[in-house]
Scaffold this active site. Structure first.
Site, PDB file in Angstrom:
ATOM      1  N   GLY A 474      -3.707   5.088  -9.316  1.00 35.64           N
ATOM      2  CA  GLY A 474      -3.071   3.961  -8.673  1.00 35.64           C
ATOM      3  C   GLY A 474      -2.397   4.332  -7.378  1.00 35.64           C
ATOM      4  O   GLY A 474      -2.633   5.402  -6.807  1.00 35.64           O
ATOM      5  N   ASP A 475      -1.534   3.411  -6.909  1.00 37.07           N
ATOM      6  CA  ASP A 475      -0.833   3.570  -5.630  1.00 37.07           C
ATOM      7  C   ASP A 475       0.659   3.695  -5.926  1.00 37.07           C
ATOM      8  O   ASP A 475       1.092   3.715  -7.080  1.00 37.07           O
ATOM      9  CB  ASP A 475      -1.126   2.354  -4.743  1.00 37.07           C
ATOM     10  N   HIS A 493       6.705  12.491   4.461  1.00 33.10           N
ATOM     11  CA  HIS A 493       6.450  12.818   5.874  1.00 33.10           C
ATOM     12  C   HIS A 493       5.138  12.210   6.379  1.00 33.10           C
ATOM     13  O   HIS A 493       4.868  12.237   7.588  1.00 33.10           O
ATOM     14  CB  HIS A 493       6.479  14.336   6.089  1.00 33.10           C
TER      15      HIS A 493
END
Length: 593
Positions: A474-475, A493
């Site tokens: 997933g995200d 970053h």
């Protein structure tokens, strides 16, 4: 609320640094140490330095809370606890200038406990001790100096310090990348000290070198301290030329790795050009040119010719080269191999840097312009490139080595019920596997893209941790809830501030009230001191559109996302681990009637 744990942890860090310095002094000699400090040093220059400079000590700055703690540290490292101490004026004044403090506030003592070198010779560990009582106003100085290690150095004494020889030795150091960095004359000892900053590619954690010459050499010192007197008109152009050819270094190391040369070589036995060319399918004369360049970089070393012949009679095929420890990091079978990094930095990221001017003009990643899409999508569509990227990320796993001992991880591992570590965007499972292997009582959850999940599953199964790990494809919006420790390693970053706040809010929503968040990133320095974070900030601008940040910047992002920065501590490779928790809910407003 206060706790003594950070103070004890930092004291242990100081003890570990002291023990490492003592071990370093015992194990190294001048001839073997100098090429590590000055990559490419060899031949007559090495003979001149090693013949006239004797390795005498390693110096470091410690921060004991009191004299008794310092004695305990010395004893714990096998050093004499009754070593006499005296005030260190030089370091006290350097610290006062660096931190804009009154020197009278800084109680800096110098001790030189003796140790024996690898050949039995008498050496020392030069200990500068700044007393930092717990919870005093000096703690920020200690935290800064522990991270920067400005006072850590290696010292060599010149055996016969005639003026001409002394200037010649200084010129050799500068020629091989060292840079003059102060010094002084001590009339009480009748000795002259010349300091140098070591080149960035030195294969050593120490970044400063001290040359000590008995006697009054203030004429040489003046030339050392005065830039105008030590540089002629050609030197800036020569320096710039070296900088402009840095791209050749990247491609030489990448070609070295791509051709399989490190895998065909050995660190113990020299190989003939003729044999290497046959094994790697390369042209022997061209191969010799590449290897001679790599000698300058310290990746290989050339074996001396047992029977020297005139230059016009030398046979290139008979030249012999041996792999160094630095070059061995590019072998495919080396634990923690950096070969994937070489292929990535000499491949897609090398191409993208040709568009750096576009990134600076527009603020948009050059990678997107050159490849037609962002680097995440580009890599995801190419399984081979995606695998290389994941392996290149794992190649920097040295920064993770101290994490299993982090107090948050150690506390979770000792919990009565099995605690769960959630690794968000955990790549191929390198970090999660390290934590689970070190602590068999922990369980893990890895959240990643589908192709990366499969790679991580294979890796963790192979390491014996698979049965204690769950996987989620997933995200960031899919951060699983209910974990005890959440980890974001080299993720923030990649993104701008808005996306970082979004990611951190997903974490905060998923985290129970007791959970901890550990964020691994490089932190930009608060001054202009050299840092890998500064280099990576340029890399992120060019390739991703993200950025490196200072600690106070991360603190603001945490606060704006419902989190609170508890603290941060250094990791290898100029990285840091930031510790955050959910911010306490504000007290409810009391209605007045």
């Amino acid at each position: 609320m206060t706790t003594t744990l950070p103070d004890k942890t930092l004291l242990l860090d100081d003890t570990a640094s002291l023990r490492a310095a003592a071990r370093f002094v015992r194990e190294h000699d001048s001839a073997a140490l100098l090429p590590l400090l000055l990559p490419g040093l060899g031949g007559p220059d090495l003979q001149a330095l090693a013949g006239q400079c004797r390795f005498t000590h390693a110096g470091l700055l410690l921060f004991p809370p009191d004299a008794e703690s310092l004695r305990a540290q010395l004893a714990d490292c096998g050093l004499a606890v009754d070593t006499p101490a005296q005030p260190s004026v030089v370091v006290r004044e350097r610290l006062a200038r660096r931190h804009r403090r009154d020197p009278a506030e800084l109680d800096v003592q110098i001790l030189r406990p003796q140790v024996h070198g690898c050949g039995g010779e008498l050496r020392a560990v030069e200990v500068f001790a700044l007393t930092v009582p717990p919870h005093s106003g000096l703690e920020p100085i200690a935290a800064y100096e522990r991270t920067r290690q400005h006072e850590a150095h290696l010292a060599f004494e010149i055996e016969r310090p005639e003026t001409l020889a002394l200037r010649g030795l200084c010129a050799i150091l500068v020629r091989h990348g060292a840079w003059p960095d102060g010094g002084g004359y001590n009339p009480h000892e009748d000795g002259t000290v010349l300091y140098f900053t070591l080149p960035a590619d030195a294969a050593c954690d120490y970044r400063r070198l001290e040359l000590y010459a008995r006697g009054d050499h203030r004429d040489t010192l003046a030339a050392h301290l005065d830039p105008d007197s030590r540089r002629d008109a050609r030197q800036p152009a020569e320096t710039l030329l070296h900088l402009l050819t840095g791209a050749w270094t990247t491609q030489a190391l990448t070609a070295f790795a791509r051709l399989g040369l490190p895998d065909a070589m050995d660190t113990r036995t020299a190989c003939r050009i003729e044999d290497l060319a046959r094994l790697t399918g390369t042209d022997h004369r061209s191969l010799a040119v590449l290897l001679r360049y790599l000698v300058m970089l310290g990746a290989v070393t050339r074996a001396p010719d047992p029977a020297p012949t005139p230059a016009h009679e030398q046979q290139v095929e008979q030249e012999e080269f041996r792999l160094t420890e630095l070059g061995a990091l590019l072998r495919a079978d080396t634990p923690g191999s950096m070969r994937p990094l070489a292929l990535m930095y000499g491949g897609p990221f090398y191409r993208s840097f040709s568009g750096l001017d576009h990134a600076v003009r527009t603020g948009q990643p050059a990678f997107d312009r050159i490849f037609g899409e962002n680097h995440f999508d580009h890599f995801a569509r190419d399984p081979e490139l995606a695998s290389l990227f994941d392996r290149s990320m794992a190649a920097s796993s040295r920064m993770f080595q101290p994490l299993p001992a982090h107090p948050v991880i150690a506390t979770a591992a000792q919990a009565p019920a099995p605690a769960t570590v959630v690794d968000i965007a955990g790549g191929n499972g390198e970090l999660l596997g390290l934590l689970l292997t070190a602590h068999p009582h922990l369980r893990g959850v890895l959240l990643e893209r589908p192709h990366a999940v499969e790679a991580a599953r294979h890796r963790l199964d192979a390491s014996g941790c698979g049965l204690r790990c769950d996987y989620r494809a997933g995200d960031f919006a899919d951060v699983p809830s209910g974990g005890d420790v959440y980890v974001l390693s080299r993720v923030l970053h990649d993104w701008d501030d808005d996306r970082c706040r979004e990611i951190l809010r997903h974490c905060a929503r998923a985290m129970p009230a007791h959970a901890d968040l550990l964020v691994v990133e490089r932190l930009l320095p608060v001054d202009d001191s050299p840092s890998l974070a500064t280099a990576w900030d340029l890399h992120m601008l060019c390739n991703v559109g993200g950025r490196e940040r200072r600690a106070d910047h991360y603190a603001r992002l945490f606060a704006e996302s419902g989190l609170q920065l508890i603290g941060h501590s250094p990791l290898p490779l100029d990285a840091h681990v930031l510790h955050a928790r959910r911010a306490a809910a504000p007290d409810p407003v009391v209605r007045r009637s």
